[in-house]
Design a protein around this motif. Sequence first.
Motif, PDB file in Angstrom:
ATOM      1  N   GLY A 201       0.667  -1.553   0.204  1.00 51.47           N
ATOM      2  CA  GLY A 201      -0.197   0.283  -0.086  1.00 51.47           C
ATOM      3  C   GLY A 201       0.953   1.185  -0.278  1.00 51.47           C
ATOM      4  N   ALA A 202       0.394   2.458   0.797  1.00 51.65           N
ATOM      5  CA  ALA A 202       0.931   3.722   0.297  1.00 51.65           C
ATOM      6  C   ALA A 202       2.110   3.601   0.870  1.00 51.65           C
ATOM      7  N   THR A 203       2.610   3.162   1.703  1.00 52.84           N
ATOM      8  CA  THR A 203       3.772   2.953   2.818  1.00 52.84           C
ATOM      9  C   THR A 203       5.195   2.854   1.198  1.00 52.84           C
ATOM     10  N   SER A 204       5.038   2.245   0.755  1.00 52.90           N
ATOM     11  CA  SER A 204       5.616   1.823  -0.604  1.00 52.90           C
ATOM     12  C   SER A 204       5.573   3.020  -1.414  1.00 52.90           C
ATOM     13  N   THR A 205       4.902   3.034  -2.128  1.00 59.16           N
ATOM     14  CA  THR A 205       4.257   3.942  -3.371  1.00 59.16           C
ATOM     15  C   THR A 205       5.000   5.127  -3.064  1.00 59.16           C
ATOM     16  N   ASN A 206       4.358   5.778  -1.607  1.00 58.25           N
ATOM     17  CA  ASN A 206       4.985   7.269  -1.187  1.00 58.25           C
ATOM     18  C   ASN A 206       6.653   7.259  -1.095  1.00 58.25           C
ATOM     19  N   ALA A 207       6.828   6.273  -0.581  1.00 50.77           N
ATOM     20  CA  ALA A 207       8.510   6.361  -0.657  1.00 50.77           C
ATOM     21  C   ALA A 207       9.284   5.970  -2.009  1.00 50.77           C
ATOM     22  N   ILE A 208       8.341   5.604  -2.771  1.00 49.31           N
ATOM     23  CA  ILE A 208       9.021   5.604  -4.579  1.00 49.31           C
ATOM     24  C   ILE A 208       8.599   7.434  -5.212  1.00 49.31           C
ATOM     25  N   VAL A 209       7.422   7.510  -4.775  1.00 53.06           N
ATOM     26  CA  VAL A 209       6.936   8.953  -5.192  1.00 53.06           C
ATOM     27  C   VAL A 209       8.220   9.780  -4.611  1.00 53.06           C
ATOM     28  N   SER A 210       8.237   9.960  -3.902  1.00 53.82           N
ATOM     29  CA  SER A 210       9.654  11.432  -3.496  1.00 53.82           C
ATOM     30  C   SER A 210      10.528  10.795  -3.827  1.00 53.82           C
ATOM     31  N   TYR A 211      11.146   9.122  -3.337  1.00 56.45           N
ATOM     32  CA  TYR A 211      12.488   9.083  -4.313  1.00 56.45           C
ATOM     33  C   TYR A 211      13.000   9.842  -5.577  1.00 56.45           C
ATOM     34  N   PHE A 212      11.842   9.286  -6.459  1.00 57.28           N
ATOM     35  CA  PHE A 212      11.894  10.164  -8.005  1.00 57.28           C
ATOM     36  C   PHE A 212      11.202  11.482  -8.726  1.00 57.28           C
ATOM     37  N   GLN A 213      11.313  12.562  -7.215  1.00 58.60           N
ATOM     38  CA  GLN A 213      10.504  13.346  -7.337  1.00 58.60           C
ATOM     39  C   GLN A 213      10.867  14.655  -8.212  1.00 58.60           C
ATOM     40  N   ASP A 214      12.388  14.781  -8.742  1.00 55.99           N
ATOM     41  CA  ASP A 214      13.606  15.223  -9.376  1.00 55.99           C
ATOM     42  C   ASP A 214      13.367  14.538 -10.595  1.00 55.99           C
ATOM     43  N   SER A 215      12.854  13.212 -10.849  1.00 49.84           N
ATOM     44  CA  SER A 215      13.657  12.511 -12.047  1.00 49.84           C
ATOM     45  C   SER A 215      12.591  12.962 -13.491  1.00 49.84           C
ATOM     46  N   GLU A 216      13.095  13.468 -14.163  1.00 55.35           N
ATOM     47  CA  GLU A 216      12.425  14.107 -15.478  1.00 55.35           C
ATOM     48  C   GLU A 216      11.660  12.625 -16.021  1.00 55.35           C
ATOM     49  N   ALA A 217      12.516  11.132 -15.648  1.00 53.57           N
ATOM     50  CA  ALA A 217      11.661  10.201 -16.319  1.00 53.57           C
ATOM     51  C   ALA A 217      10.440  10.287 -15.846  1.00 53.57           C
ATOM     52  N   PHE A 218      10.567   9.948 -14.506  1.00 55.95           N
ATOM     53  CA  PHE A 218       9.373   9.351 -13.680  1.00 55.95           C
ATOM     54  C   PHE A 218       8.459  10.364 -13.743  1.00 55.95           C
ATOM     55  N   LEU A 219       8.547  11.790 -13.868  1.00 59.42           N
ATOM     56  CA  LEU A 219       7.218  12.632 -13.699  1.00 59.42           C
ATOM     57  C   LEU A 219       7.385  12.783 -15.286  1.00 59.42           C
ATOM     58  N   ARG A 220       8.191  12.024 -16.326  1.00 59.75           N
ATOM     59  CA  ARG A 220       6.925  12.207 -18.016  1.00 59.75           C
ATOM     60  C   ARG A 220       6.654  10.907 -17.742  1.00 59.75           C
ATOM     61  N   TRP A 221       6.952   9.234 -17.778  1.00 64.03           N
ATOM     62  CA  TRP A 221       5.696   8.538 -17.308  1.00 64.03           C
ATOM     63  C   TRP A 221       4.660   8.504 -16.411  1.00 64.03           C
ATOM     64  N   SER A 222       4.996   9.409 -15.400  1.00 61.79           N
ATOM     65  CA  SER A 222       3.669   9.619 -14.794  1.00 61.79           C
ATOM     66  C   SER A 222       2.075  10.162 -15.759  1.00 61.79           C
ATOM     67  N   ASP A 223       3.152  11.160 -16.028  1.00 67.82           N
ATOM     68  CA  ASP A 223       1.846  11.974 -16.804  1.00 67.82           C
ATOM     69  C   ASP A 223       1.221  11.154 -17.453  1.00 67.82           C
ATOM     70  N   PHE A 224       1.920  10.451 -18.441  1.00 70.26           N
ATOM     71  CA  PHE A 224       1.686   9.517 -18.878  1.00 70.26           C
ATOM     72  C   PHE A 224       0.315   7.980 -18.952  1.00 70.26           C
ATOM     73  N   LEU A 225       0.841   7.920 -17.525  1.00 66.06           N
ATOM     74  CA  LEU A 225       0.024   7.112 -17.131  1.00 66.06           C
ATOM     75  C   LEU A 225      -1.568   7.999 -16.508  1.00 66.06           C
ATOM     76  N   SER A 226      -1.285   8.767 -15.577  1.00 67.77           N
ATOM     77  CA  SER A 226      -2.308  10.173 -16.063  1.00 67.77           C
ATOM     78  C   SER A 226      -3.257  10.099 -17.191  1.00 67.77           C
ATOM     79  N   ASN A 227      -3.036  10.804 -17.909  1.00 62.81           N
ATOM     80  CA  ASN A 227      -3.578  11.015 -19.330  1.00 62.81           C
ATOM     81  C   ASN A 227      -4.239   9.514 -19.560  1.00 62.81           C
ATOM     82  N   SER A 228      -3.587   8.432 -19.235  1.00 59.69           N
ATOM     83  CA  SER A 228      -4.348   7.281 -19.500  1.00 59.69           C
ATOM     84  C   SER A 228      -5.255   6.929 -18.442  1.00 59.69           C
TER      85      SER A 228
END
Length: 353
Positions: free
Chosen positions: A34-61
Amino acid sequence: GHSQPQGGHSTMSENAESSSSSPPITLHILQQEGATSTNAIVSYFQDSEAFLRWSDFLSNSIRQRDEEDGYKLHQGIDIAIQRGTLSELTDSDRVEYHNVDVLGKTPTDISNFIWDEVQRKKDALTDTEDGELIVLCGLSGTGKGTTFATLGEKLRQEKGNDFVVNWSNGNIFRCVAFLSILWSEKEFPGAVYDKDKALTKENIAAFMEALTFEKVNGKYDTRIDGLGLNTVVSKIENTLLKQSNVARILPTVAEQIQGEVILFANSAISTLRKAGMTILLEGREQTLDYINTPYKFRLILSDGTLIGKRRAAQLLVAAVLQSMDGEEDQDSANLEKVLVDELERMAARDGLN
């Protein structure tokens, strides 16, 4: 202030070489559901261009799928209105949904808030029935399922197991799909299923007539009595109703019988309420608008980007745990490399590179 619990937390000095300000990712963190692992990953990648682009793509789909589902439901409601099963809702028919922003809240926080609100509203309405129907909607990624599981658990502990029901319309749709298959096999043995023949207005009425909601051996259940079948849903929900031939026609059947299922649910739920039950019903607004209850909640996420970020994090956690299967002694640096590699692989698979 609160002191951090000792143990399990790395201090920043141990982690000086990490470029990001978030703590290192450990296998232990990834294995937290649940939330513990996902929050940790979101926080870890907060400045990653690649992560932000991919998550934006997922948001849209995700948003696109929600819109498509909403449109299909809207068509189903229109069919019901044209058939005369439902009447068009006027503004005065609609009950306001109470918006609950889930940002930064745990499922327990949200459940407690919803239940407190229901109690408060119940007093204000001088609603004296023991039971109540709580409906919950919200777009994908806002955590409806988790919230309802948590709320159901809380209420079962408070009220007792037999007084809390998670209502699902899914089995009612499946019953009608199954009955329409039995009808087709009887009328046209060996022929391919034809929805125009199977789902006439008369047939739909007859299939709904075959369903009754009643007490069977001390428990409420949906009885199916028709086309040579006489049983209850709880006996066939994991067998006959889950067959692939039912699954195949489910979307087609569902579109045709939105109205009938809403009426069935309203009637069944009213029986349960009178028996003092609290009923939890999760779904989409197009159908919940027709469900009679003053207790309606809509989960929203004020930071819309989080829906894609959380989905990305869930996918990454699952992929990394799978690739790490059985390797318990991974150090953080190695794990983080695996995470970054997985991110690149999955983003590329979705056409982003």
